[in-house]
Enzyme design. Structure first.
Site, mmCIF file in Angstrom:
data_model
loop_
_atom_site.group_PDB
_atom_site.id
_atom_site.type_symbol
_atom_site.label_atom_id
_atom_site.label_comp_id
_atom_site.label_asym_id
_atom_site.label_seq_id
_atom_site.Cartn_x
_atom_site.Cartn_y
_atom_site.Cartn_z
ATOM 1 N N ASP A 35 -11.662 63.307 -14.570
ATOM 2 C CA ASP A 35 -10.946 62.997 -13.472
ATOM 3 C C ASP A 35 -10.333 62.150 -13.640
ATOM 4 O OD1 ASP A 35 -12.632 62.514 -10.633
ATOM 5 O OD2 ASP A 35 -10.875 62.930 -10.648
ATOM 6 N N SER A 199 6.930 57.103 -5.946
ATOM 7 C CA SER A 199 7.497 58.261 -5.881
ATOM 8 C C SER A 199 8.988 58.207 -5.439
ATOM 9 C CB SER A 199 6.772 59.708 -6.521
ATOM 10 O OG SER A 199 8.614 60.858 -7.057
#
Ligand SMILES: CSC[C@H](NC(=O)[C@H](Cc1ccccc1)OC(=O)N1CCC(N)CC1)C(=O)N[C@@H](CC1CCCCC1)[C@@H](O)Cn1ccccc1=O
Length: 327
Positions: A35, A199
């Site tokens: 994870d 982004s």
């Protein structure tokens, strides 16, 4: 030195990705979920109530000649999906893909929530986010990758996750043959302890690029791609049968629909998630659940497995950057 370990989907929906990890002497092999969204390595153990541990492989520190109890140490963690676990701490030798770390903190669960009890596909997690997120008290412990990084050929690891197929976690090297395109790197912000990046735009199908700044994390422990409502609504606007299903808490659509792809900017490049990966799983009859859903209420966007499956992702601790290459 390097390490290379295969991973595989936990089920027919690619809900999780599982890797075998060797702990102790002689080796006790446990299937764990890597994870990159958390920083604790914890396992089901001989200290987990047997009713909770049923169906899980456990770590028994007393059977390992190299285990040591960390006196007075404890841990407790609650995840984004409200699952939780807690317990005490040992150190032991932990080997992943042939690379061994001695004195690794192995957090032993004395309590696990019902989701973990029911999910027999994993016997714990390997947290691969930044050390600052570790929950051990009174003294934070380092992640396996942090301990390994100073001995690895290069302080990097890569995630290669695939739809209904084996993939790999490689440590200390980048196998560029796993990708079809070049790797584009973006800096990470380390303040929250995640592999966090921005982004600048997205596109739906072959449509034009839309400016939208997304602050997100690369998270192998989250199944779906979770983005802002405006992006998610715009996407399912392009899916004729899509509707928001309150009971499923997400967008569903007719399974036979041909879904558009979804692209997101990584620096001056883009990564394109094919529509086939966004047709995530059937919920009932001919209705399917979307792999792109809203991040509302989380406070950050999550590039989970649905996005990572479309790429080779490079977690570069040395240069504090994230690399994405189209697969
Ligand atoms: C909004 S973070 C939700 C996310 N948990 C998921 O993504 C679960 C994963 C799963 C799938 C199947 C069985 C069991 C668990 O799956 C769904 O929630 N699904 C998949 C199936 C879909 N039908 C519904 C939606 C999540 O807490 N991840 C954390 C790691 C998880 C914890 C549970 C066990 C597996 C690993 C973690 O990285 C998220 N994090 C990220 C940053 C900071 C804190 C934090 O905590």
């Amino acid at each position: 030195q390097t390490g290379s370990a295969p991973n595989h989907p936990s089920d027919s929906e690619d809900d999780e990705y599982i890797t075998n990890v060797s702990i102790g002497t002689p080796a006790q092999v446990l299937p764990l979920d890597f994870d990159t969204g958390s920083s604790d390595l914890w396992v089901f153990s001989s200290e987990t109530p047997s009713s909770s541990a049923r169906g899980h492989t456990i770590y028994t520190p007393s059977k390992s000649s190299t285990s040591k109890k960390v006196s007075g140490a404890s841990w407790s963690i609650t995840y984004g999906d409200n699952s939780s676990s807690s317990g005490d701490v040992y150190t032991d030798t932990v080997s992943i893909g042939g690379f061994s770390v001695t004195g690794q903190a192995v957090e032993s669960a004395t309590k696990v929530s019902s989701q973990f009890v029911q999910d027999t596909s994993n016997s714990g997690l390997v947290g691969l986010a930044l050390d600052s997120g570790n929950t051990v008290k009174p003294t934070k412990q380092k992640t396996w990758f942090s301990n390994a990084s100073s001995h690895l050929a290069s302080p990097v690891f890569t995630a290669d996750l695939n739809h209904q197929a084996d993939g790999s976690y490689n440590f200390g090297f980048i196998d560029t043959s796993l990708a079809s395109g070049p790797i584009t790197y973006v800096p990470i912000s380390t303040g929250n302890g995640f592999w966090e990046f921005t982004s600048s735009s997205y596109a739906i199908g072959g449509g034009s690029s839309k400016k939208h700044s997304t602050d997100g994390i690369a998270d192998t422990g989250t199944t779906l791609l979770l983005l802002d409502d405006t992006i998610v609504d715009a996407y399912y606007n392009q899916v004729q049968s899509a509707q928001y299903d309150d009971s499923q808490e997400g967008y569903t659509f007719d399974c036979s629909e041909d879904l558009p792809s979804f692209s997101f900017a990584v620096g001056s490049s883009t990564i394109t998630v094919p529509g086939s990966l966004i047709n995530f799983a059937p919920v009932d009859g001919n209705t399917c659940f979307g792999g792109l859903q809203s991040d509302d209420g989380i406070g950050i966007s999550i590039f989970g497995d649905v996005a990572i499956k479309a790429a080779l992702v490079v977690f570069d601790l040395g240069n504090k950057r994230l690399g994405w290459a189209q697969k």
